[in-house]
Design an enzyme around this catalytic site. Sequence first.
Site, PDB file in Angstrom:
ATOM      1  N   TYR A 129       4.988 -30.309 -21.717  1.00 39.47           N
ATOM      2  CA  TYR A 129       4.566 -31.229 -20.661  1.00 39.47           C
ATOM      3  C   TYR A 129       3.045 -31.292 -20.665  1.00 39.47           C
ATOM      4  CZ  TYR A 129       4.409 -33.265 -15.880  1.00 39.47           C
ATOM      5  OH  TYR A 129       4.183 -34.067 -14.782  1.00 39.47           O
ATOM      6  N   LYS A 172       6.880 -34.314 -22.773  1.00 44.33           N
ATOM      7  CA  LYS A 172       6.669 -35.242 -21.667  1.00 44.33           C
ATOM      8  C   LYS A 172       5.171 -35.475 -21.560  1.00 44.33           C
ATOM      9  CE  LYS A 172       7.000 -35.576 -16.615  1.00 44.33           C
ATOM     10  NZ  LYS A 172       7.372 -34.853 -15.361  1.00 44.33           N
TER      11      LYS A 172
END
Length: 296
Positions: free
Chosen positions: A136, A165
């Site tokens: 992320y 992400k």
Amino acid sequence: MTDFGRLVTAMVTPFDERLEVNWEQLPALVDYLIDVQKSESLVVCGTTGESPTLTDEERKRMVESVVRLAKGRAKVIAGASNNDTLHSVQLTLEAEAAGADGVLIVAPYYNRPSQAGIYEHYKAIAKATKLPIMMYNIPSRCGIDVEVDTTIRLANEFENIVASKEAHGDLDHITSLVAKAPSHLKIYCGDDSLTLPYLSVGAHGVVSVASHVVGSQIRSMVNAYAEGDPVKARRLHHELFPLFRGMFFCPNRVPNPAPVKHALNLKGIQVGGLRLPMLAVNEAEGQFIEELLSHL
């Protein structure tokens, strides 16, 4: 190869009047996100789930509960992030024991390590678990950017690093990341309003907050693009764009997840308030969100 699907919802944590986790409301929330909003995976105890204010025991029980409630209808990705690498390893192992299908690991925030330090952080977690890992990268919150070469190096060395992400507007970064990614690495948009631009340069899907209220429409948009219908995808993007922006940039730039929690409460999905230092929306902000929903 692990596939979390194209629509992943970063799930809120429901609280009761005392701001304790509302375990009685959790089944209705999980069913709603899977059956009504068509989420293919749920991120549990991520930032939208107010992970900084959850205890480790609450996090463990949340993952166990959502795994049980999902009943295989959606994959469960446990937020296992911490800026202490050993603590993140511990959270990852607890998520694995709780039956999670994967973990979401944000870049180490506040201590701002070098790219070499970021690499070692993810390496330690990847070596400690067999679970698929979604990296992320959110520079605005972490204070650091996980550079393309760092992500690619990790994905090439560890097969259980299967997704990243990315929550930023740097499409050059995403283009380069997609071009260099090994076949098992999927790129996900972490900002609802940028989903279609990300898809246009090769992203696989979205980890969404707005999917709490318009998940089925977002899934239709993503699927339309993937199936070769960019005109339909563009139409849906324009229809949803005011909500995408409004949920994050409503008056006073109210931080996530206050707006989406208010929206869910308006829809009758009772998820309660927020733990400090997060605050619920005020009256004017609440009216703004109600008006956004009325135009859907």
